[in-house]
Enzyme design. Structure first.
Site, PDB file in Angstrom:
ATOM      1  N   GLY A   5       0.775  -1.237   0.000  1.00 48.70           N
ATOM      2  CA  GLY A   5       0.000   0.000   0.000  1.00 48.70           C
ATOM      3  C   GLY A   5       0.803   1.281   0.000  1.00 48.70           C
ATOM      4  O   GLY A   5       0.493   2.201   0.755  1.00 48.70           O
ATOM      5  N   ALA A   6       1.824   1.379  -0.861  1.00 52.99           N
ATOM      6  CA  ALA A   6       2.578   2.634  -1.000  1.00 52.99           C
ATOM      7  C   ALA A   6       2.141   3.319  -2.287  1.00 52.99           C
ATOM      8  O   ALA A   6       2.943   3.565  -3.188  1.00 52.99           O
ATOM      9  CB  ALA A   6       4.071   2.358  -0.984  1.00 52.99           C
TER      10      ALA A   6
ATOM     11  N   ILE B 197       1.619   7.252   4.191  1.00 49.64           N
ATOM     12  CA  ILE B 197       2.373   6.581   5.246  1.00 49.64           C
ATOM     13  C   ILE B 197       3.213   5.455   4.662  1.00 49.64           C
ATOM     14  O   ILE B 197       4.363   5.246   5.063  1.00 49.64           O
ATOM     15  CB  ILE B 197       1.406   6.057   6.326  1.00 49.64           C
ATOM     16  CG1 ILE B 197       0.774   7.233   7.088  1.00 49.64           C
ATOM     17  CG2 ILE B 197       2.134   5.126   7.299  1.00 49.64           C
ATOM     18  CD1 ILE B 197      -0.274   6.822   8.092  1.00 49.64           C
ATOM     19  N   GLY B 198       2.665   4.711   3.698  1.00 47.65           N
ATOM     20  CA  GLY B 198       3.408   3.606   3.098  1.00 47.65           C
ATOM     21  C   GLY B 198       4.701   4.068   2.463  1.00 47.65           C
ATOM     22  O   GLY B 198       5.758   3.446   2.628  1.00 47.65           O
TER      23      GLY B 198
ATOM     24  N   TYR C  44     -14.990  -0.562   7.930  1.00 44.09           N
ATOM     25  CA  TYR C  44     -13.577  -0.258   8.161  1.00 44.09           C
ATOM     26  C   TYR C  44     -13.172  -0.614   9.591  1.00 44.09           C
ATOM     27  O   TYR C  44     -12.156  -1.278   9.815  1.00 44.09           O
ATOM     28  CB  TYR C  44     -13.327   1.224   7.886  1.00 44.09           C
ATOM     29  CG  TYR C  44     -11.884   1.639   8.025  1.00 44.09           C
ATOM     30  CD1 TYR C  44     -10.959   1.349   7.023  1.00 44.09           C
ATOM     31  CD2 TYR C  44     -11.436   2.343   9.140  1.00 44.09           C
ATOM     32  CE1 TYR C  44      -9.639   1.738   7.129  1.00 44.09           C
ATOM     33  CE2 TYR C  44     -10.119   2.732   9.255  1.00 44.09           C
ATOM     34  CZ  TYR C  44      -9.221   2.430   8.255  1.00 44.09           C
ATOM     35  OH  TYR C  44      -7.909   2.812   8.375  1.00 44.09           O
TER      36      TYR C  44
END
Length: 246
Positions: free
Chosen positions: A10-11, A17-18, A158
């Site tokens: 997940g970058a 953040i990733g 979520y």
């Protein structure tokens, strides 16, 4: 390959953040393999990959959609075949649809959150634990969002799936401890990754006794510390690193 390998999911955004985690781990000499969603995010991934290589480490990425149940296994096979087994796994990929209240929530919405937030993270983690050699100081770090601290109205799917991250972190940590693997989760709190408007920022500021909102680098520093071999006595923890946010 000389040096440790870190796999970060997940970058997708260089402001996220990733991406910050990738940078901090690269600065510490780890080779970085990260994931992004297929499509327009690949342009960002290309730029991040080139940026990481300036830290004198190798960097690659995989365009991958964790809605596919086979994606976690395929990712492991790709990394292990092309490079080697990672010592560090960071489960950062997330799926979030706002306004999924009890009025709107349906099976499709719940399944999408489950597939990315919980199923992919758990499958990647158990594959990591199975393949990791005993005594290799393996590190599993997952990102969560403080669901156990307070309600998050409008995000039922979520919170349910991210709450599962906290639960499996504690139990998996106990199961894999004999192999020398640590398992932890990090809650970075509200973090400005580009989504905050000025209105939202000013609304949140009074809740931060530190006088500012969180930045991706705040989370990345903690993840980089937990990834070090020196952090081998910390496991089974959900760390709420959010500047005293209340």
């Amino acid at each position: 390959m000389k040096g440790d390998i870190a796999l970060i999911t997940g970058a997708d955004s260089r402001r996220g953040i990733g991406a910050a985690i990738c940078r901090f781990l690269a600065r510490e000499g780890n080779h970085i393999w990260f994931t992004c969603l297929p499509g327009k995010e690949e342009k960002e991934a290309e730029r991040l990959m080139e940026e990481l290589r300036t830290s004198d480490v190798q960097a690659r990425y995989s365009p991958i959609d964790f809605l596919d149940a086979e994606a976690p296994i395929q990712l492991w096979e790709e990394v292990a075949t092309e490079w080697d087994l990672p010592r560090i796994l960071v489960n950062n990929a997330a799926h979030s649809e706002r306004e999924l209240t009890f009025e709107e929530l349906d099976a499709d919405g719940l399944d999408a959150h489950y597939a990315v937030n919980l199923r992919a993270s758990l499958l990647l983690s158990v594959q990591f634990a199975r393949r990791c050699m005993s005594g290799s100081d393996g590190r599993i770090i997952s990102m969560t969002s403080g669901q156990s601290l307070s309600a998050m109205p409008g995000e039922l799917a979520y919170v349910a799936t991210k709450g599962g991250i906290e639960a499996f972190t504690r139990t998996l940590a106990a199961e894999v401890a004999p192999k020398g693997i640590t398992v932890n989760a990090v809650n970075p709190g509200p973090t400005d990754t580009g989504w905050m408007t000025e209105e939202i920022r000013w609304e949140l500021l009074p809740h931060f006794p530190m006088g500012r909102v969180g930045f991706p680098e705040d989370a990345a520093r903690l993840v980089a510390f937990l990834a070090r071999k020196e952090a081998g006595w910390i496991t089974g923890q959900v760390i709420h690193s959010e500047g005293g946010f209340h």
